[in-house]
Design an enzyme around this catalytic site. Structure first.
Site, PDB file in Angstrom:
ATOM      1  N   GLU A  58       0.818  -1.317  -0.051  1.00 36.49           N
ATOM      2  CA  GLU A  58      -0.030   0.032  -0.032  1.00 36.49           C
ATOM      3  C   GLU A  58       0.898   1.262  -0.089  1.00 36.49           C
ATOM      4  O   GLU A  58       1.967   1.442   0.764  1.00 36.49           O
ATOM      5  CB  GLU A  58      -0.900  -0.095   1.214  1.00 36.49           C
ATOM      6  CG  GLU A  58      -1.601   1.285   1.320  1.00 36.49           C
ATOM      7  CD  GLU A  58      -2.257   1.257   2.905  1.00 36.49           C
ATOM      8  OE1 GLU A  58      -3.346   2.056   2.913  1.00 36.49           O
ATOM      9  OE2 GLU A  58      -1.997   0.514   3.726  1.00 36.49           O
TER      10      GLU A  58
ATOM     11  N   GLU B 114     -11.932   3.255   5.766  1.00 33.97           N
ATOM     12  CA  GLU B 114     -10.788   3.367   6.504  1.00 33.97           C
ATOM     13  C   GLU B 114     -10.929   5.109   6.806  1.00 33.97           C
ATOM     14  O   GLU B 114     -10.023   5.593   6.522  1.00 33.97           O
ATOM     15  CB  GLU B 114      -9.670   2.884   6.049  1.00 33.97           C
ATOM     16  CG  GLU B 114      -8.486   2.917   6.986  1.00 33.97           C
ATOM     17  CD  GLU B 114      -7.262   2.505   6.563  1.00 33.97           C
ATOM     18  OE1 GLU B 114      -6.492   1.899   7.392  1.00 33.97           O
ATOM     19  OE2 GLU B 114      -6.839   2.851   5.514  1.00 33.97           O
TER      20      GLU B 114
END
Length: 260
Positions: free
Chosen positions: A143, A240
């Protein structure tokens, strides 16, 4: 619409972590994700998932010493065996929970370590981890995390993260695309999605600035989600974000019938 996963690290922070599993189920979710499941008692997590009919779609292996500022081990020279042990531990947990994706944080290389040295360590670590995740039919994700929130982070852009994925040269290593981090680096998340879509195996969203729920900032999140549909994305979209007020109120943008 894509399949959504409630992020239990960010959402329902007013509740103890284990109570957030039930809150997610009561809010209509069937998928959840969490940063560090190793901090919880495995049998309790396993029972919560089973009793509530939840799927844990993603978690992160141990990131090193978080309290001292470490944010992952992938790109840290000299920590190779420790990194592989975190992957082994995560694979064991993933098998127990039925999780198919784990996100290895790239880390903040120490002072004096060049970008190329960090890259070589990251690529070598990914290649060494491939047999471990491939044998378990698990995908290891990389990520990009913005350097406003995490100064010095090695994989600060999707370009860097994608290059690591490509260098690993395995379908067991893929890209986790967090639209928030892309936006915080001043890049166009929709363009990045289209550029790297063949590598993307997990997506997360939050608005910019503030990392709050969609509609609280300036990101074209509705269009981004439509792009996922158009491109045929079959994975989950992790929520998130930090709710501006209560979590249930922050979910007003997402009708209940679309949460499962």
């Amino acid at each position: 619409m894509p399949r959504f996963a409630a992020n239990l690290t960010m959402l329902w922070q007013e509740l103890p972590v284990l109570e957030r599993f039930r809150a997610a189920a009561q809010a209509g979710f069937r998928r959840v994700e969490i940063l560090f499941v190793h901090e919880l008692e495995a049998a309790t997590v396993e029972q919560a998932l089973r009793d509530l009919g939840l799927e844990l779609v993603l978690f992160d292996p141990r990131p090193g010493n978080w309290a001292s500022g470490e944010r992952g081990l992938l790109s840290l020279p000299g920590r190779e065996e420790e990194f592989l042990e975190t992957v082994r531990e995560a694979v064991r947990a993933a098998r127990r929970f039925g999780t198919r994706r784990i996100n290895a944080l790239a880390g903040i290389p120490p002072a004096g370590v060049s970008h190329e040295e960090a890259r070589r360590s990251a690529v070598a670590n990914l290649r060494a981890a491939v047999p471990l995740v491939r044998a378990a039919d698990i995908t290891l994700l990389i990520e990009a995390i913005n350097t406003v929130d995490m100064p010095g982070y090695f994989a600060a852009t999707a370009d860097v993260a994608a290059e690591l994925v490509e260098a690993a040269d395995s379908p067991s290593v893929r890209l986790q695309l967090d639209q928030y981090h892309v936006g915080m680096m001043g890049h166009d998340a929709r363009a990045v999605l289209r550029r790297y879509f063949p590598l993307v195996a997990h997506v997360q969203i939050a608005d910019v600035p503030g990392r709050h729920q969609p509609g609280s900032g300036k990101q074209p999140i509705a269009a981004f989600l439509s792009d996922l549909d158009e491109l045929g994305y079959l994975g989950s979209v992790g929520l998130e974000y930090r709710p501006l007020a209560g979590t249930d109120e922050s979910l007003g943008w997402l009708p209940r019938e679309l949460r499962s």
